[in-house]
Design a protein around this motif. Structure first.
Motif, PDB file in Angstrom:
ATOM      1  N   ILE A 221      44.779  49.196  45.855  1.00 20.06           N
ATOM      2  CA  ILE A 221      44.089  50.491  45.901  1.00 20.06           C
ATOM      3  C   ILE A 221      43.594  50.883  44.506  1.00 20.06           C
ATOM      4  O   ILE A 221      42.467  51.361  44.340  1.00 20.06           O
ATOM      5  CB  ILE A 221      45.007  51.584  46.483  1.00 20.06           C
ATOM      6  CG1 ILE A 221      45.192  51.346  47.966  1.00 20.06           C
ATOM      7  CG2 ILE A 221      44.418  52.972  46.252  1.00 20.06           C
ATOM      8  CD1 ILE A 221      46.172  52.293  48.631  1.00 20.06           C
ATOM      9  N   GLY A 222      44.401  50.668  43.495  1.00 18.75           N
ATOM     10  CA  GLY A 222      44.030  51.054  42.140  1.00 18.75           C
ATOM     11  C   GLY A 222      43.371  49.947  41.345  1.00 18.75           C
ATOM     12  O   GLY A 222      43.294  50.028  40.122  1.00 18.75           O
ATOM     13  N   ARG A 223      42.894  48.926  42.012  1.00 14.52           N
ATOM     14  CA  ARG A 223      42.320  47.771  41.326  1.00 14.52           C
ATOM     15  C   ARG A 223      40.995  48.138  40.662  1.00 14.52           C
ATOM     16  O   ARG A 223      40.170  48.857  41.215  1.00 14.52           O
ATOM     17  CB  ARG A 223      42.112  46.653  42.348  1.00 14.52           C
ATOM     18  CG  ARG A 223      41.559  45.386  41.775  1.00 14.52           C
ATOM     19  CD  ARG A 223      41.471  44.308  42.840  1.00 14.52           C
ATOM     20  NE  ARG A 223      40.271  44.362  43.646  1.00 14.52           N
ATOM     21  CZ  ARG A 223      39.074  43.894  43.264  1.00 14.52           C
ATOM     22  NH1 ARG A 223      38.919  43.352  42.093  1.00 14.52           N
ATOM     23  NH2 ARG A 223      38.046  43.954  44.072  1.00 14.52           N
ATOM     24  N   ASP A 224      40.843  47.623  39.446  1.00 14.36           N
ATOM     25  CA  ASP A 224      39.578  47.798  38.712  1.00 14.36           C
ATOM     26  C   ASP A 224      38.561  46.834  39.297  1.00 14.36           C
ATOM     27  O   ASP A 224      38.728  45.618  39.228  1.00 14.36           O
ATOM     28  CB  ASP A 224      39.815  47.522  37.221  1.00 14.36           C
ATOM     29  CG  ASP A 224      38.596  47.798  36.369  1.00 14.36           C
ATOM     30  OD1 ASP A 224      37.599  48.307  36.917  1.00 14.36           O
ATOM     31  OD2 ASP A 224      38.654  47.511  35.156  1.00 14.36           O
ATOM     32  N   LYS A 225      37.525  47.389  39.888  1.00 14.04           N
ATOM     33  CA  LYS A 225      36.543  46.552  40.586  1.00 14.04           C
ATOM     34  C   LYS A 225      35.727  45.682  39.622  1.00 14.04           C
ATOM     35  O   LYS A 225      35.126  44.694  40.042  1.00 14.04           O
ATOM     36  CB  LYS A 225      35.586  47.434  41.392  1.00 14.04           C
ATOM     37  CG  LYS A 225      36.278  48.376  42.342  1.00 14.04           C
ATOM     38  CD  LYS A 225      36.440  47.741  43.668  1.00 14.04           C
ATOM     39  CE  LYS A 225      36.922  48.813  44.639  1.00 14.04           C
ATOM     40  NZ  LYS A 225      37.963  48.424  45.478  1.00 14.04           N
ATOM     41  N   SER A 226      35.738  46.038  38.333  1.00 14.48           N
ATOM     42  CA  SER A 226      34.961  45.231  37.379  1.00 14.48           C
ATOM     43  C   SER A 226      35.711  43.946  36.992  1.00 14.48           C
ATOM     44  O   SER A 226      35.122  43.015  36.468  1.00 14.48           O
ATOM     45  CB  SER A 226      34.641  46.049  36.126  1.00 14.48           C
ATOM     46  OG  SER A 226      35.830  46.379  35.441  1.00 14.48           O
ATOM     47  N   ARG A 227      36.988  43.899  37.264  1.00 16.23           N
ATOM     48  CA  ARG A 227      37.786  42.700  36.959  1.00 16.23           C
ATOM     49  C   ARG A 227      37.639  41.689  38.099  1.00 16.23           C
ATOM     50  O   ARG A 227      37.411  42.062  39.249  1.00 16.23           O
ATOM     51  CB  ARG A 227      39.264  43.073  36.824  1.00 16.23           C
ATOM     52  CG  ARG A 227      39.546  44.023  35.694  1.00 16.23           C
ATOM     53  CD  ARG A 227      40.078  43.224  34.596  1.00 16.23           C
ATOM     54  NE  ARG A 227      40.626  44.036  33.535  1.00 16.23           N
ATOM     55  CZ  ARG A 227      40.843  43.529  32.371  1.00 16.23           C
ATOM     56  NH1 ARG A 227      40.621  42.257  32.133  1.00 16.23           N
ATOM     57  NH2 ARG A 227      41.309  44.277  31.415  1.00 16.23           N
ATOM     58  N   PRO A 228      37.872  40.411  37.805  1.00 19.63           N
ATOM     59  CA  PRO A 228      37.798  39.396  38.869  1.00 19.63           C
ATOM     60  C   PRO A 228      38.899  39.612  39.919  1.00 19.63           C
ATOM     61  O   PRO A 228      40.007  40.047  39.611  1.00 19.63           O
ATOM     62  CB  PRO A 228      38.006  38.080  38.144  1.00 19.63           C
ATOM     63  CG  PRO A 228      37.782  38.362  36.701  1.00 19.63           C
ATOM     64  CD  PRO A 228      38.040  39.811  36.497  1.00 19.63           C
ATOM     65  N   ILE A 229      38.573  39.313  41.167  1.00 19.38           N
ATOM     66  CA  ILE A 229      39.522  39.495  42.270  1.00 19.38           C
ATOM     67  C   ILE A 229      40.698  38.530  42.152  1.00 19.38           C
ATOM     68  O   ILE A 229      41.774  38.784  42.688  1.00 19.38           O
ATOM     69  CB  ILE A 229      38.808  39.353  43.631  1.00 19.38           C
ATOM     70  CG1 ILE A 229      39.673  39.938  44.746  1.00 19.38           C
ATOM     71  CG2 ILE A 229      38.476  37.904  43.919  1.00 19.38           C
ATOM     72  CD1 ILE A 229      38.957  40.117  46.047  1.00 19.38           C
ATOM     73  N   GLY A 230      40.536  37.469  41.434  1.00 21.08           N
ATOM     74  CA  GLY A 230      41.597  36.471  41.250  1.00 21.08           C
ATOM     75  C   GLY A 230      42.833  37.063  40.584  1.00 21.08           C
ATOM     76  O   GLY A 230      43.963  36.654  40.884  1.00 21.08           O
TER      77      GLY A 230
ATOM     78  N   VAL B  58      52.181  46.026  46.139  1.00 22.92           N
ATOM     79  CA  VAL B  58      50.959  45.280  46.468  1.00 22.92           C
ATOM     80  C   VAL B  58      49.858  46.239  46.910  1.00 22.92           C
ATOM     81  O   VAL B  58      48.693  46.118  46.491  1.00 22.92           O
ATOM     82  CB  VAL B  58      51.246  44.219  47.555  1.00 22.92           C
ATOM     83  CG1 VAL B  58      49.950  43.618  48.098  1.00 22.92           C
ATOM     84  CG2 VAL B  58      52.144  43.130  47.002  1.00 22.92           C
ATOM     85  N   LEU B  59      50.210  47.202  47.747  1.00 21.98           N
ATOM     86  CA  LEU B  59      49.228  48.179  48.208  1.00 21.98           C
ATOM     87  C   LEU B  59      48.672  48.991  47.037  1.00 21.98           C
ATOM     88  O   LEU B  59      47.450  49.193  46.932  1.00 21.98           O
ATOM     89  CB  LEU B  59      49.866  49.105  49.249  1.00 21.98           C
ATOM     90  CG  LEU B  59      48.939  50.092  49.948  1.00 21.98           C
ATOM     91  CD1 LEU B  59      47.875  49.339  50.744  1.00 21.98           C
ATOM     92  CD2 LEU B  59      49.740  50.999  50.866  1.00 21.98           C
TER      93      LEU B  59
ATOM     94  N   VAL C 160      44.738  38.884  43.305  1.00 25.12           N
ATOM     95  CA  VAL C 160      45.348  37.901  44.207  1.00 25.12           C
ATOM     96  C   VAL C 160      46.570  37.269  43.531  1.00 25.12           C
ATOM     97  O   VAL C 160      47.632  37.107  44.156  1.00 25.12           O
ATOM     98  CB  VAL C 160      44.316  36.825  44.622  1.00 25.12           C
ATOM     99  CG1 VAL C 160      44.996  35.673  45.357  1.00 25.12           C
ATOM    100  CG2 VAL C 160      43.222  37.433  45.465  1.00 25.12           C
ATOM    101  N   ALA C 161      46.452  36.932  42.254  1.00 26.78           N
ATOM    102  CA  ALA C 161      47.575  36.331  41.524  1.00 26.78           C
ATOM    103  C   ALA C 161      48.755  37.303  41.450  1.00 26.78           C
ATOM    104  O   ALA C 161      49.912  36.908  41.657  1.00 26.78           O
ATOM    105  CB  ALA C 161      47.132  35.919  40.123  1.00 26.78           C
ATOM    106  N   MET C 162      48.467  38.575  41.172  1.00 24.24           N
ATOM    107  CA  MET C 162      49.550  39.573  41.115  1.00 24.24           C
ATOM    108  C   MET C 162      50.178  39.771  42.495  1.00 24.24           C
ATOM    109  O   MET C 162      51.389  39.943  42.613  1.00 24.24           O
ATOM    110  CB  MET C 162      49.018  40.911  40.590  1.00 24.24           C
ATOM    111  CG  MET C 162      48.769  40.912  39.098  1.00 24.24           C
ATOM    112  SD  MET C 162      50.270  40.535  38.150  1.00 24.24           S
ATOM    113  CE  MET C 162      51.268  41.938  38.512  1.00 24.24           C
ATOM    114  N   THR C 163      49.381  39.722  43.544  1.00 22.36           N
ATOM    115  CA  THR C 163      49.900  39.845  44.905  1.00 22.36           C
ATOM    116  C   THR C 163      50.852  38.694  45.220  1.00 22.36           C
ATOM    117  O   THR C 163      51.931  38.891  45.781  1.00 22.36           O
ATOM    118  CB  THR C 163      48.743  39.885  45.922  1.00 22.36           C
ATOM    119  OG1 THR C 163      47.913  41.000  45.628  1.00 22.36           O
ATOM    120  CG2 THR C 163      49.260  39.983  47.337  1.00 22.36           C
ATOM    121  N   VAL C 164      50.451  37.493  44.834  1.00 23.40           N
ATOM    122  CA  VAL C 164      51.302  36.317  45.070  1.00 23.40           C
ATOM    123  C   VAL C 164      52.595  36.440  44.275  1.00 23.40           C
ATOM    124  O   VAL C 164      53.696  36.162  44.801  1.00 23.40           O
ATOM    125  CB  VAL C 164      50.544  35.015  44.713  1.00 23.40           C
ATOM    126  CG1 VAL C 164      51.494  33.826  44.683  1.00 23.40           C
ATOM    127  CG2 VAL C 164      49.410  34.775  45.686  1.00 23.40           C
TER     128      VAL C 164
END
Length: 130
Positions: A30-39, A25-26, A42-46
């Motif tokens: 940390i490596g999340r693409d900021k251009s993609r939606p935050i959803g 999850v971390l 969140v879905a991958m975290t869940v």
């Protein structure tokens, strides 16, 4: 005292699974693409958290089941030991000793006493003619 299901192996595996899930999850955030939606994050975290939770809970249920099986096996070995002692079966006692390491002492059979009621001999009678 009942032995606890919380063995070192169970605690270690639950901790490792939780640590791995936390790292996933971390790393995702940390490596999340900021251009993609935050959803998506969140879905991958869940999903990751749910998978870790299922794994931890399954480990716990497996430990509980194993604990019950060991208790059932102990009860069966106790019953078989009692049967071996009651019947005087030395082969069964030897099998129990080989499998469990517990020494089974077969008591010496008690001498059988004659419990029949002694009968008195009845003298033969003669019939008198009249």
């Amino acid at each position: 005292m009942d032995p606890s299901i919380w063995s070192a192996g169970l605690v270690t595996s639950m901790g490792a699974l939780s640590l791995g899930g936390l790292a996933a999850v971390l790393g995702l955030w940390i490596g999340r693409d900021k251009s993609r939606p935050i959803g998506f994050a969140v879905a991958m975290t869940v999903l990751i958290t749910s998978a870790v939770g299922v794994g931890v809970f399954q480990s716990f249920l497996d430990a509980v089941e194993m604990h019950k099986k060991k208790a059932d096996l102990d009860n069966m070995m106790t019953m078989v030991t009692e049967i071996a002692i009651a019947s005087g079966d030395e082969e069964l006692a030897a099998l129990i000793e080989a499998e469990s390491g517990v020494t089974v002492t077969i008591p010496e059979p008690e001498p059988v006493e004659d419990t029949a009621v002694p009968t008195e001999e009845v003298p033969a009678t003669t019939l008198e003619e009249e």
